[in-house]
Design a protein around this motif. Structure first.
Motif, PDB file in Angstrom:
ATOM      1  N   VAL A 122       0.858  -1.193   0.000  1.00 44.84           N
ATOM      2  CA  VAL A 122       0.000   0.000   0.000  1.00 44.84           C
ATOM      3  C   VAL A 122       0.891   1.239   0.000  1.00 44.84           C
ATOM      4  CG1 VAL A 122      -1.850   1.254   1.170  1.00 44.84           C
ATOM      5  CG2 VAL A 122      -1.815  -1.250   1.243  1.00 44.84           C
ATOM      6  N   ASN A 123       0.846   1.951  -1.090  1.00 48.82           N
ATOM      7  CA  ASN A 123       1.714   3.125  -1.249  1.00 48.82           C
ATOM      8  C   ASN A 123       1.073   4.365  -0.620  1.00 48.82           C
ATOM      9  OD1 ASN A 123       3.992   4.433  -2.120  1.00 48.82           O
ATOM     10  ND2 ASN A 123       3.303   4.687  -4.227  1.00 48.82           N
ATOM     11  N   ASN A 124       1.897   5.326  -0.257  1.00 45.01           N
ATOM     12  CA  ASN A 124       1.405   6.606   0.240  1.00 45.01           C
ATOM     13  C   ASN A 124       0.659   7.329  -0.893  1.00 45.01           C
ATOM     14  OD1 ASN A 124       1.063   9.218   1.078  1.00 45.01           O
ATOM     15  ND2 ASN A 124       3.100   9.374   2.003  1.00 45.01           N
ATOM     16  N   PRO A 125      -0.640   7.644  -0.690  1.00 50.29           N
ATOM     17  CA  PRO A 125      -1.402   8.248  -1.797  1.00 50.29           C
ATOM     18  C   PRO A 125      -0.867   9.619  -2.196  1.00 50.29           C
ATOM     19  CG  PRO A 125      -2.700   8.205   0.234  1.00 50.29           C
ATOM     20  CD  PRO A 125      -1.449   7.456   0.516  1.00 50.29           C
ATOM     21  N   ASP A 126      -0.123  10.283  -1.275  1.00 48.03           N
ATOM     22  CA  ASP A 126       0.414  11.614  -1.599  1.00 48.03           C
ATOM     23  C   ASP A 126       1.763  11.548  -2.311  1.00 48.03           C
ATOM     24  OD1 ASP A 126      -1.777  12.701  -0.354  1.00 48.03           O
ATOM     25  OD2 ASP A 126      -0.792  12.704   1.621  1.00 48.03           O
ATOM     26  N   ALA A 127       2.332  10.355  -2.368  1.00 53.98           N
ATOM     27  CA  ALA A 127       3.661  10.252  -2.998  1.00 53.98           C
ATOM     28  C   ALA A 127       3.549  10.551  -4.485  1.00 53.98           C
ATOM     29  CB  ALA A 127       4.220   8.854  -2.780  1.00 53.98           C
ATOM     30  N   LYS A 128       4.455  11.407  -4.964  1.00 53.91           N
ATOM     31  CA  LYS A 128       4.396  11.748  -6.398  1.00 53.91           C
ATOM     32  C   LYS A 128       4.883  10.569  -7.225  1.00 53.91           C
ATOM     33  CE  LYS A 128       4.450  16.738  -6.132  1.00 53.91           C
ATOM     34  NZ  LYS A 128       4.555  16.886  -4.676  1.00 53.91           N
ATOM     35  N   GLU A 129       5.883   9.888  -6.667  1.00 52.30           N
ATOM     36  CA  GLU A 129       6.424   8.717  -7.360  1.00 52.30           C
ATOM     37  C   GLU A 129       6.687   7.637  -6.326  1.00 52.30           C
ATOM     38  OE1 GLU A 129       9.416   8.995 -10.150  1.00 52.30           O
ATOM     39  OE2 GLU A 129       8.905  11.017 -10.787  1.00 52.30           O
ATOM     40  N   ILE A 181       6.050  -5.775   5.753  1.00 56.45           N
ATOM     41  CA  ILE A 181       6.336  -5.002   6.969  1.00 56.45           C
ATOM     42  C   ILE A 181       7.780  -4.483   6.950  1.00 56.45           C
ATOM     43  CG2 ILE A 181       6.661  -5.298   9.485  1.00 56.45           C
ATOM     44  CD1 ILE A 181       4.046  -7.035   9.369  1.00 56.45           C
ATOM     45  N   ALA A 182       8.654  -5.222   6.287  1.00 52.67           N
ATOM     46  CA  ALA A 182      10.058  -4.797   6.206  1.00 52.67           C
ATOM     47  C   ALA A 182      10.252  -3.676   5.182  1.00 52.67           C
ATOM     48  CB  ALA A 182      10.935  -5.992   5.832  1.00 52.67           C
ATOM     49  N   ASP A 183       9.204  -3.361   4.442  1.00 57.81           N
ATOM     50  CA  ASP A 183       9.296  -2.335   3.400  1.00 57.81           C
ATOM     51  C   ASP A 183       8.789  -1.000   3.956  1.00 57.81           C
ATOM     52  OD1 ASP A 183       8.968  -0.689   1.192  1.00 57.81           O
ATOM     53  OD2 ASP A 183       8.397  -2.338  -0.133  1.00 57.81           O
ATOM     54  N   LYS A 184       9.709  -0.078   4.186  1.00 56.82           N
ATOM     55  CA  LYS A 184       9.336   1.178   4.863  1.00 56.82           C
ATOM     56  C   LYS A 184       8.369   2.036   4.050  1.00 56.82           C
ATOM     57  CE  LYS A 184      12.961   1.791   8.227  1.00 56.82           C
ATOM     58  NZ  LYS A 184      14.234   1.147   7.865  1.00 56.82           N
ATOM     59  N   ARG A 185       8.237   1.767   2.748  1.00 52.90           N
ATOM     60  CA  ARG A 185       7.314   2.565   1.931  1.00 52.90           C
ATOM     61  C   ARG A 185       5.862   2.195   2.196  1.00 52.90           C
ATOM     62  NH1 ARG A 185       9.180   0.648  -3.748  1.00 52.90           N
ATOM     63  NH2 ARG A 185       8.857  -1.257  -2.586  1.00 52.90           N
ATOM     64  N   ASP A 186       5.651   1.001   2.740  1.00 52.70           N
ATOM     65  CA  ASP A 186       4.285   0.498   2.921  1.00 52.70           C
ATOM     66  C   ASP A 186       3.603   1.252   4.066  1.00 52.70           C
ATOM     67  OD1 ASP A 186       2.312  -1.820   2.379  1.00 52.70           O
ATOM     68  OD2 ASP A 186       2.544  -1.795   4.550  1.00 52.70           O
ATOM     69  N   ILE A 187       2.469   1.886   3.792  1.00 52.14           N
ATOM     70  CA  ILE A 187       1.891   2.760   4.824  1.00 52.14           C
ATOM     71  C   ILE A 187       0.991   2.021   5.821  1.00 52.14           C
ATOM     72  CG2 ILE A 187       2.054   4.915   3.497  1.00 52.14           C
ATOM     73  CD1 ILE A 187      -1.042   4.552   3.020  1.00 52.14           C
ATOM     74  N   ILE A 188       0.752   0.734   5.609  1.00 50.62           N
ATOM     75  CA  ILE A 188      -0.073   0.034   6.614  1.00 50.62           C
ATOM     76  C   ILE A 188       0.748  -1.011   7.379  1.00 50.62           C
ATOM     77  CG2 ILE A 188      -2.255   0.468   5.414  1.00 50.62           C
ATOM     78  CD1 ILE A 188      -2.175  -2.577   4.630  1.00 50.62           C
ATOM     79  N   ARG A 189       2.068  -0.792   7.444  1.00 49.53           N
ATOM     80  CA  ARG A 189       2.897  -1.817   8.101  1.00 49.53           C
ATOM     81  C   ARG A 189       2.596  -1.948   9.597  1.00 49.53           C
ATOM     82  NH1 ARG A 189       7.866   0.966   9.006  1.00 49.53           N
ATOM     83  NH2 ARG A 189       9.130  -0.915   8.851  1.00 49.53           N
TER      84      ARG A 189
END
Ligand code: SF4
Ligand code: SF4
Ligand code: FES
Length: 241
Positions: A122-129, A181-189
């Motif tokens: 789940v990516n941050n919806p505000d992230a441009k890329e 969970i190890a992926d810091k970009r994931d916003i629901i970790r």
């Protein structure tokens, strides 16, 4: 193996018709490089068309042909008859799953556990890329060995905790949860960690590596579970962000 024939003892059961399961025995001619999947295909093609089993790719990629072969969960298409070292093969459905018919199991409980851990990024919806994780970064290297799951369910069939507690999330879903969970970009970790830290999650695992022993892709779900336990403790002390 000197014999040109093997004896296949195959589990048969149609829950809608049969009062109880039975084993049928078939003599099957051995061919060069024969896999156990070839054995059940021979039976279905030439001896008993009613034999039910599941397969698709035949090259160890789709994960659909997992069976309990001579006392161990294995992919039928990747298990050479010669590697079993016996002229008798006992073929049963994967344990810990309901039986649809014969060797075909219902994978729904397995995938239900995947649903619980939300198996998608789940990516941050505000992230441009999307943030980039370099292939040679520590973050990527930490999960690299855990990414090749083909959802075959062999580990699930080997797990004694799944056998005794049907709520337990099981090795494959927990392994997948760790890669996210190890992926810091994931916003629901953090939310994900809550799910795996629940009473039916990581603390049920007794770390005996049965899952790793049978994984046809060489994954070690036990290690992912240990990493998740570590993060659950970090969260308790407020140091997991
Ligand atoms: S190590 Fe944990 S997840 Fe793997 S088989 Fe054992 S109890 Fe199940
Ligand atoms: S972790 Fe291995 S054994 Fe378990 S489902 Fe994935 S590929 Fe199959
Ligand atoms: S048939 Fe696809 S993994 Fe065996």
């Amino acid at each position: 193996m000197s014999s040109q024939e093997i004896t296949a003892k195959i589990f048969r059961y149609d829950p809608e018709v049969d009062a109880e399961p039975r084993f049928d025995t078939f003599k099957v001619p051995v061919i060069k490089n024969m896999a156990v999947l070839d054995v059940v295909m021979h039976v279905q093609n030439y001896i008993d068309k009613t034999l039910a089993f599941r397969c698709s790719c035949r090259i160890g990629m789709c994960g659909s042909c997992a069976m309990y072969i001579n006392g161990r969960p294995r992919l039928a298409c990747r298990t050479q008859v010669s590697s079993l070292g016996s002229s008798e093969i006992t073929i049963m459905p994967l344990p810990n799953l309901p039986i649809i018919r014969d060797l075909a199991t219902n994978m729904e409980p397995f995938f239900e556990k995947w649903k619980q851990i939300k198996p998608y990024f789940v990516n941050n919806p505000d992230a441009k890329e999307p943030a980039v994780i370099r292939p040679d970064s520590d973050e990527r290297e930490n999960i690299d060995a855990m990414l090749d799951c083909i959802t075959c369910g062999c580990c699930y069939g080997a797990c004694s905790m799944v056998a005794t507690n049907e709520e337990y999330l099981g090795p494959a879903a927990l392994n997948r949860a760790y890669t996210l969970i190890a992926d810091k970009r994931d916003i629901i970790r953090v939310e994900r960690l809550k799910v795996v830290g629940h009473s039916y999650g990581v603390w049920r695992c007794h770390d005996q590596f049965n899952c790793a022993e049978v994984c046809p892709k060489g994954l070690i779900p036990t290690q992912s579970i240990q990493q998740l336990k570590k993060r659950c403790v970090m969260k308790k002390f407020g140091i997991f962000k």
